[in-house]
Motif scaffolding. Structure first.
Motif, PDB file in Angstrom:
ATOM      1  N   ASN A  64       1.115  -1.411  -0.509  1.00 45.43           N
ATOM      2  CA  ASN A  64       0.036   0.344  -0.114  1.00 45.43           C
ATOM      3  C   ASN A  64       0.915   1.213  -0.031  1.00 45.43           C
ATOM      4  OD1 ASN A  64      -2.982  -0.686   0.143  1.00 45.43           O
ATOM      5  ND2 ASN A  64      -1.725  -2.043   1.682  1.00 45.43           N
ATOM      6  N   ASN A  66       0.959   5.811  -0.353  1.00 42.80           N
ATOM      7  CA  ASN A  66       0.127   6.699   0.030  1.00 42.80           C
ATOM      8  C   ASN A  66       0.698   7.779  -1.275  1.00 42.80           C
ATOM      9  OD1 ASN A  66      -0.596   9.210   0.006  1.00 42.80           O
ATOM     10  ND2 ASN A  66      -0.044   9.510   2.611  1.00 42.80           N
ATOM     11  N   ALA A  74       4.566   4.235   2.828  1.00 39.45           N
ATOM     12  CA  ALA A  74       4.323   2.933   2.174  1.00 39.45           C
ATOM     13  C   ALA A  74       4.044   2.042   3.347  1.00 39.45           C
ATOM     14  CB  ALA A  74       4.570   2.030   1.385  1.00 39.45           C
ATOM     15  N   ARG A  77       0.624  -4.669   4.264  1.00 41.84           N
ATOM     16  CA  ARG A  77      -0.935  -5.531   5.031  1.00 41.84           C
ATOM     17  C   ARG A  77      -0.666  -6.585   4.376  1.00 41.84           C
ATOM     18  NH1 ARG A  77      -4.779  -2.831   6.730  1.00 41.84           N
ATOM     19  NH2 ARG A  77      -4.480  -1.187   4.957  1.00 41.84           N
TER      20      ARG A  77
END
Length: 87
Positions: A64, A66, A74, A77
Motif C-alpha cells: 500500500n 500513499n 508505504a 499489509r
C-alpha cells in the motif's frame, strides 16, 4: 516522423528528441522481450519465493502506497493478519 519532416524539416532539436524517443522505445521493447514480456525481471524464481513463504522465511502481502506521498510513505499489509484482536 512524417509530421516533423513535413512541417519542421529544419528544427534539429525536435528531430534529435524524436530519434532519442524512438531509440529508448526500441531498448525498452528489447528488454521486455528478454524478460518474456514482463516490465521488470523477477528477482527470485517463483519456486524459491513459494518455498520461502511456506517456510516462513518470506512474508506475503499487499503493498500500500500513499498516493500523495508515494516516495515517503508505504507499508505492506500481510495476508492473514488482521488489525482487530480475535479474543
Amino acid at each position: 516522423q512524417n509530421y516533423l519532416d513535413n512541417f519542421w524539416p529544419d528544427l534539429k532539436a525536435a528531430h534529435e528528441l524524436f530519434d532519442s524517443i524512438v531509440q529508448a522505445r526500441r531498448e525498452r521493447e528489447s528488454e521486455s522481450q528478454e524478460n518474456h514480456g514482463k516490465e521488470y525481471p523477477e528477482h527470485l524464481p517463483v519456486e524459491v519465493l513459494e518455498a520461502g513463504i511456506k517456510s516462513g522465511r518470506y512474508l506475503q502481502g499487499a503493498l500500500n502506497v500513499n498516493k500523495h506521498r508515494a516516495q515517503l510513505e508505504a507499508f505492506v499489509r500481510l495476508q492473514g493478519v488482521g488489525c482487530k484482536d480475535s479474543g
